[in-house]
Design an enzyme around this catalytic site. Sequence first.
Site, mmCIF file in Angstrom:
data_model
loop_
_atom_site.group_PDB
_atom_site.id
_atom_site.type_symbol
_atom_site.label_atom_id
_atom_site.label_comp_id
_atom_site.label_asym_id
_atom_site.label_seq_id
_atom_site.Cartn_x
_atom_site.Cartn_y
_atom_site.Cartn_z
ATOM 1 N N ASP A 1 -1.278 -22.750 -1.033
ATOM 2 C CA ASP A 1 -2.552 -21.516 -0.633
ATOM 3 C C ASP A 1 -4.137 -22.439 -1.571
ATOM 4 O O ASP A 1 -4.047 -23.326 -1.681
ATOM 5 C CB ASP A 1 -2.297 -20.387 -1.641
ATOM 6 C CG ASP A 1 -2.119 -21.256 -3.038
ATOM 7 O OD1 ASP A 1 -1.960 -21.466 -3.622
ATOM 8 O OD2 ASP A 1 -1.383 -20.084 -4.100
ATOM 9 N N ASN A 3 1.456 -10.807 -13.396
ATOM 10 C CA ASN A 3 2.682 -10.203 -12.924
ATOM 11 C C ASN A 3 3.979 -10.710 -11.379
ATOM 12 O O ASN A 3 3.956 -9.553 -10.843
ATOM 13 C CB ASN A 3 1.354 -9.748 -11.712
ATOM 14 C CG ASN A 3 0.882 -10.222 -10.626
ATOM 15 O OD1 ASN A 3 1.155 -11.700 -10.749
ATOM 16 N ND2 ASN A 3 -0.016 -9.553 -9.694
ATOM 17 N N HIS A 32 3.690 -12.949 -9.465
ATOM 18 C CA HIS A 32 3.754 -13.495 -7.746
ATOM 19 C C HIS A 32 4.094 -15.337 -7.760
ATOM 20 O O HIS A 32 3.817 -15.739 -8.659
ATOM 21 C CB HIS A 32 1.997 -12.994 -7.241
ATOM 22 C CG HIS A 32 0.563 -14.323 -8.296
ATOM 23 N ND1 HIS A 32 -0.257 -13.668 -8.585
ATOM 24 C CD2 HIS A 32 1.343 -15.592 -8.864
ATOM 25 C CE1 HIS A 32 -0.971 -14.611 -9.198
ATOM 26 N NE2 HIS A 32 -0.259 -15.619 -9.032
ATOM 27 N N GLU A 78 1.770 -11.436 -4.010
ATOM 28 C CA GLU A 78 1.283 -10.351 -4.973
ATOM 29 C C GLU A 78 2.536 -9.140 -4.741
ATOM 30 O O GLU A 78 2.894 -9.107 -3.923
ATOM 31 C CB GLU A 78 -0.385 -9.658 -5.088
ATOM 32 C CG GLU A 78 -1.202 -10.608 -4.590
ATOM 33 C CD GLU A 78 -1.698 -11.008 -6.448
ATOM 34 O OE1 GLU A 78 -0.614 -11.352 -7.160
ATOM 35 O OE2 GLU A 78 -3.039 -11.694 -6.285
HETATM 36 C C1 F6R Z 1 -1.396 -21.544 -7.209
HETATM 37 C C2 F6R Z 1 -0.657 -20.728 -7.106
HETATM 38 C C3 F6R Z 1 -0.178 -19.260 -8.318
HETATM 39 C C4 F6R Z 1 -0.494 -19.292 -9.762
HETATM 40 C C5 F6R Z 1 -0.044 -18.957 -10.488
HETATM 41 C C6 F6R Z 1 -0.222 -19.397 -12.160
HETATM 42 O O1 F6R Z 1 -1.440 -22.295 -6.235
HETATM 43 O O2 F6R Z 1 0.510 -20.487 -6.031
HETATM 44 O O3 F6R Z 1 0.811 -18.673 -7.744
HETATM 45 O O4 F6R Z 1 0.860 -20.263 -9.568
HETATM 46 O O5 F6R Z 1 -1.117 -18.002 -10.230
HETATM 47 O O6 F6R Z 1 -1.227 -19.802 -12.077
HETATM 48 P P1 F6R Z 1 -2.107 -20.747 -13.679
HETATM 49 O O7 F6R Z 1 -0.772 -22.043 -13.449
HETATM 50 O O8 F6R Z 1 -3.015 -20.654 -13.681
HETATM 51 O O9 F6R Z 1 -1.435 -20.034 -14.491
#
Ligand code: F6R
Length: 240
Positions: free
Chosen positions: A67, A135, A137, A142
Amino acid sequence: MKIIKVRNYEEMSDIAAEYVTTLIKEKPDTVLGLATGSTPIGLYKRLIKDHNENKTSYENIKTFNLDEYIGLDKNNSQSYHYFMHEHLFKNININKKNIYIPNGFAKDINKECIEYNEKLKNNVIHLQILGIGSNGHIGFNEPGTSFSSEVHVVKLDENTRKANSRFFNQINEVPTYSITMGIKNIMEAKQIILLASGNQKANAIYDTIHGEVTENVPASILRTHPNIIVIVDEEASSLV
Ligand code: F6R
């Protein structure tokens, strides 16, 4: 679903790095799916260390990132392009033309989605690295995102913007939209490694492993993947 419980972030990163380097050594033209955020930084550090010490080569490796924020150009220090360059790419011998990250600064974002999706269709991801949001995701998919989604534009949850604001000076600098691989794209990877560390991931990990498979918890679909490894530390697996 194979679940590996480890003590802490360092052990989680060690084991993940072991999987990735073993695969790259066996298959030097591996296609990797990569994530940003805090979770994979320890893994990337270990890949760099292994590259320096053991000369593991990335010359023929291709990477696809999950992303990117919309509205940040590649040189913006908060963009995922910049993150990947700093935390991994500038420190390994990867060929720039083999790096794929959605362009969140494209003039025509819908066209960018279609083109990134096409690139994914033309390349099988051998190993996808995932983090998880508190959450549930995955990527920026989301809760409520269709399991059949492909590359698309997402309006970020306020919780996600809040969680990610730690990388910005203030919350109103966090972009509102992002472009992300869809859940279907993620599920098409041959193998997936989901990493989770820390208390704030405990509910999401519980729901992913024990809850109902539902679009309200995007990561719950991973249970149906034929080749998934979940590496979780004590805090993240405290409810499991
Ligand atoms: C990032 C991504 C997100 C993160 C998730 C956890 O490329 O796709 O899904 O993996 O938000 O983020 P952290 O690792 O910062 O807790």
